[in-house]
Design an enzyme around this catalytic site. Sequence first.
Site, PDB file in Angstrom:
ATOM      1  N   LYS A   3      -0.401  18.449   8.893  1.00  0.00           N
ATOM      2  CA  LYS A   3      -0.472  19.900   8.703  1.00  0.00           C
ATOM      3  C   LYS A   3      -1.287  20.193   7.441  1.00  0.00           C
ATOM      4  CE  LYS A   3       0.827  24.140   7.287  1.00  0.00           C
ATOM      5  NZ  LYS A   3       0.508  24.761   6.019  1.00  0.00           N
TER       6      LYS A   3
ATOM      7  N   GLU B  65      -3.019  31.053   3.241  1.00  0.00           N
ATOM      8  CA  GLU B  65      -2.063  30.339   2.382  1.00  0.00           C
ATOM      9  C   GLU B  65      -2.651  30.101   0.993  1.00  0.00           C
ATOM     10  OE1 GLU B  65      -0.279  26.873   4.216  1.00  0.00           O
ATOM     11  OE2 GLU B  65       0.112  25.975   2.252  1.00  0.00           O
TER      12      GLU B  65
ATOM     13  N   HIS C 264       2.408  25.879  -6.551  1.00  0.00           N
ATOM     14  CA  HIS C 264       2.575  26.871  -5.494  1.00  0.00           C
ATOM     15  C   HIS C 264       3.198  28.137  -6.016  1.00  0.00           C
ATOM     16  CE1 HIS C 264       2.339  24.833  -1.319  1.00  0.00           C
ATOM     17  NE2 HIS C 264       1.221  24.768  -1.991  1.00  0.00           N
TER      18      HIS C 264
ATOM     19  N   ASP D 171     -13.365  27.365  17.504  1.00  0.00           N
ATOM     20  CA  ASP D 171     -12.122  27.519  18.253  1.00  0.00           C
ATOM     21  C   ASP D 171     -11.040  26.657  17.592  1.00  0.00           C
ATOM     22  OD1 ASP D 171     -10.066  27.326  20.093  1.00  0.00           O
ATOM     23  OD2 ASP D 171     -11.403  27.248  21.830  1.00  0.00           O
TER      24      ASP D 171
HETATM   25  C1  MEV Z   1       1.581  22.811   2.906  1.00  0.00           C
HETATM   26  O1  MEV Z   1       0.820  23.798   3.556  1.00  0.00           O
HETATM   27  C2  MEV Z   1       1.009  21.448   3.211  1.00  0.00           C
HETATM   28  C3  MEV Z   1       1.805  20.258   2.665  1.00  0.00           C
HETATM   29  O2  MEV Z   1       3.137  20.327   3.117  1.00  0.00           O
HETATM   30  C4  MEV Z   1       1.128  19.020   3.176  1.00  0.00           C
HETATM   31  C5  MEV Z   1       1.878  17.732   2.877  1.00  0.00           C
HETATM   32  O3  MEV Z   1       3.096  17.751   2.730  1.00  0.00           O
HETATM   33  O4  MEV Z   1       1.189  16.692   2.849  1.00  0.00           O
HETATM   34  C6  MEV Z   1       1.852  20.277   1.157  1.00  0.00           C
END
Ligand code: MEV
Length: 763
Positions: free
Chosen positions: A592, A409, A706, A608
């Site tokens: 995430k 990413e 992004h 792992d």
């Molecule tokens: C994207 O890979 C991760 C985010 O969505 C994390 C977040 O929203 O805190 C930007």
Amino acid sequence: MSDSCPSTPVSAPGKAFLIGEYAVLEGAPALVTAIDVRAVAHRPTTPPLEPPSAVVRCAQERVALFLQGRGADPTDAQVVVETGGFTMGARKLGLGSSAAVAAAVIGFQLANAGLDPAEPTIRQQALDLAMAAHAEAQGGGGSGADVAAAVLGGTLHFQAGKAERITAPSWLHVGFVDAGAPADTSSFVRRVKKAAATEAERYRQAMGMLRDAATQFLHAYGRHDSPTGLLELIRQATARHNEGLRLLAQLSGTPIMPPSLETILTAAFEAGLAAKPSGAGGGDLVVVFAHERRQIEQFGERLLREHGFALLSDLRADADGLRSEQRTPTNSRLAGFFKLSVEARRQAVAAVTGLPESRLRDLDAGALDVHQANHMIENVVGTLELPLAIATNFQINGRDFLVPMCVEEASVVAAASNAARMIRAGGGFTAHSDPPWMIAQVQLLGDDRPGDTAEIAERILGQRNELLALADEAHPRLLQRGGGARDLEVRITDARMVVVHVLVDCRDAMGANLLNTVAETLAPRLEALTGWTAGLRILSNLADRRCAHVSARIPPEVLGGRGFDGSQVVDLVVSASRFAEVDPYRATTHNKGIMNGVDAVVLATGNDWRAMEASAHAYAARDGRYRPLAIWRRGEDGWLQGRMSLPAAVGVVGGATRVHPVCRLALEILHCRHAGELGQVMAAAGLASNLAALRALATEGIQRGHMSLHARSIALGVGASGPEVEWLAQRMIEVGEIKAERAASLLEELRHHAPTAEASERN
Ligand code: MEV
């Protein structure tokens, strides 16, 4: 030896008093141990920005005179000393860094003049020189025990300037707790000495208590026969020492024993351990003693949970004295790294790490040979490659790390590096780790014979020692490395099922295989003991006993930008954190983003990632509700403060860490001392990723940043190369269409119809 010759870095350890501090200044005996945090003296690669400290200067002068006297080449070599390991974040621990600095500088200059500081007469000379240099720099007043530990290493009986190495008894284990506040050693010592004149009688009384305590302690410590009753003597000796310190605090008006220390001491004694402040007191370090390491580690877990104080399980006592190091400490502050070509980045990494540039060829495509891959899993038809990058700016407990990250990413690595730079401005990450305990589970089933589960549990726990010994027999090598089975727990899940947990210290391994063996080894014995049937025998991937704990403090001024002032950003990040704290939908995305950073390091180092993911999310839901792993608050000083605990079932030995050439290299670049430290790096990468995401989301949104990265990846996807990539990405943003078809036509235009300045750059 001239400045142009390659030179070997030399390091010296820190120290901790086990007993006898303060009274040692009056000629009483003390016991001091070398701690494996190291001052590393090395030649600077660029001219140092600051003048040398007093202790470096004094050490340089002394050693130069000494070498001249021996007719050796007078050394004019510049030296810098790295003392990163002596800190928790920005706070210095009282581990004797200035003594270690003096020792390291002298060791470095002797070694580079061809004299081996490991050789006994040279070592003695190094000790004399370091004692003199340190006393001169400090204006006298110290006992010299810290310098002796730094030069000689090991554990020392120290009295009246003389050090004698003694062997630590095998029946006594030592641990250190961070009491959370810095100690002001020299001002404490000054105030205590002043009180010697004004409060002579009570001072004598306090010193008498401290001396007696040290003598009693040393008497027990010196016994290597039967340990029975000796821990009780140690408990009495430390209790007496604490009494002496309280009296000293009172009569000198010095806060040697603040409430934080008293809380830890009370908790330790209640848990059956012995404990006392180590060093000057004042809320810095507490040393705890027990018969078994596991007792200290269990105490540490409870102390963190109930009182928020951390057992510093990374601190190892009885460390080596002066020794040569293979590489200079890492500097992760590589400004402009992102602008370099891939080749130049490799050169920069090689220069920082001291790895030969040829080693970095392991990063070339195809490094994992398909034949090797064929031995790793079944039905292999090829390998899958992903980008591997280096995140810069990471500093954890004062030590720098170049962090390898493997991720597909865009923006993850840039965001983590950028956030790490902001955190660095606040003193870097503070981190500590739980001991590397993992859980092996054995499921026991009553089948059609539901029994008295409480009685079954009792029967199993009654054989605790036998079962732990059996578990250890399955892994003699783990025992040699200092790990092994630590405890047994029985969980009653329903009338027909109990689950036995064997807690195993896996040291530097992730531990899956060894835990599974333990579970399988114990199952037949558990069946025999209970008459029940063993079901599953497997590790638990909920590594909640093996967390890395990381925190960061960021000054607002580095957080501002793009129309937001820093203080506003602090509030916005806190508000974003609160959103995740109340809403599991947001918490999932929040986590995430954390795992963007964590998994990238997990993958790069061959660990792992499925285990890491499973564990992290189960931990996030440990109280029955899914919560954010990291939270952020505004500190009283207006700084942004973040913290996170992350289960870190990761290893630096075994598995893909050994087989995959890129993972091996990634670990070499990182240069972690043990698996716990690798977990801290992963947690730091996660916290940095979270900060970057929240800051962007709460201010301008993440799409802008992004989009330019996304545009670059589309440009690559349609076949742009070299300067075409940037040009094409920029054009797509300008025309407001970041899509493959548009990219293809723009590229076509660039190549065939409209030779631009950028295009001519290609030629
Ligand atoms: C994207 O890979 C991760 C985010 O969505 C994390 C977040 O929203 O805190 C930007």
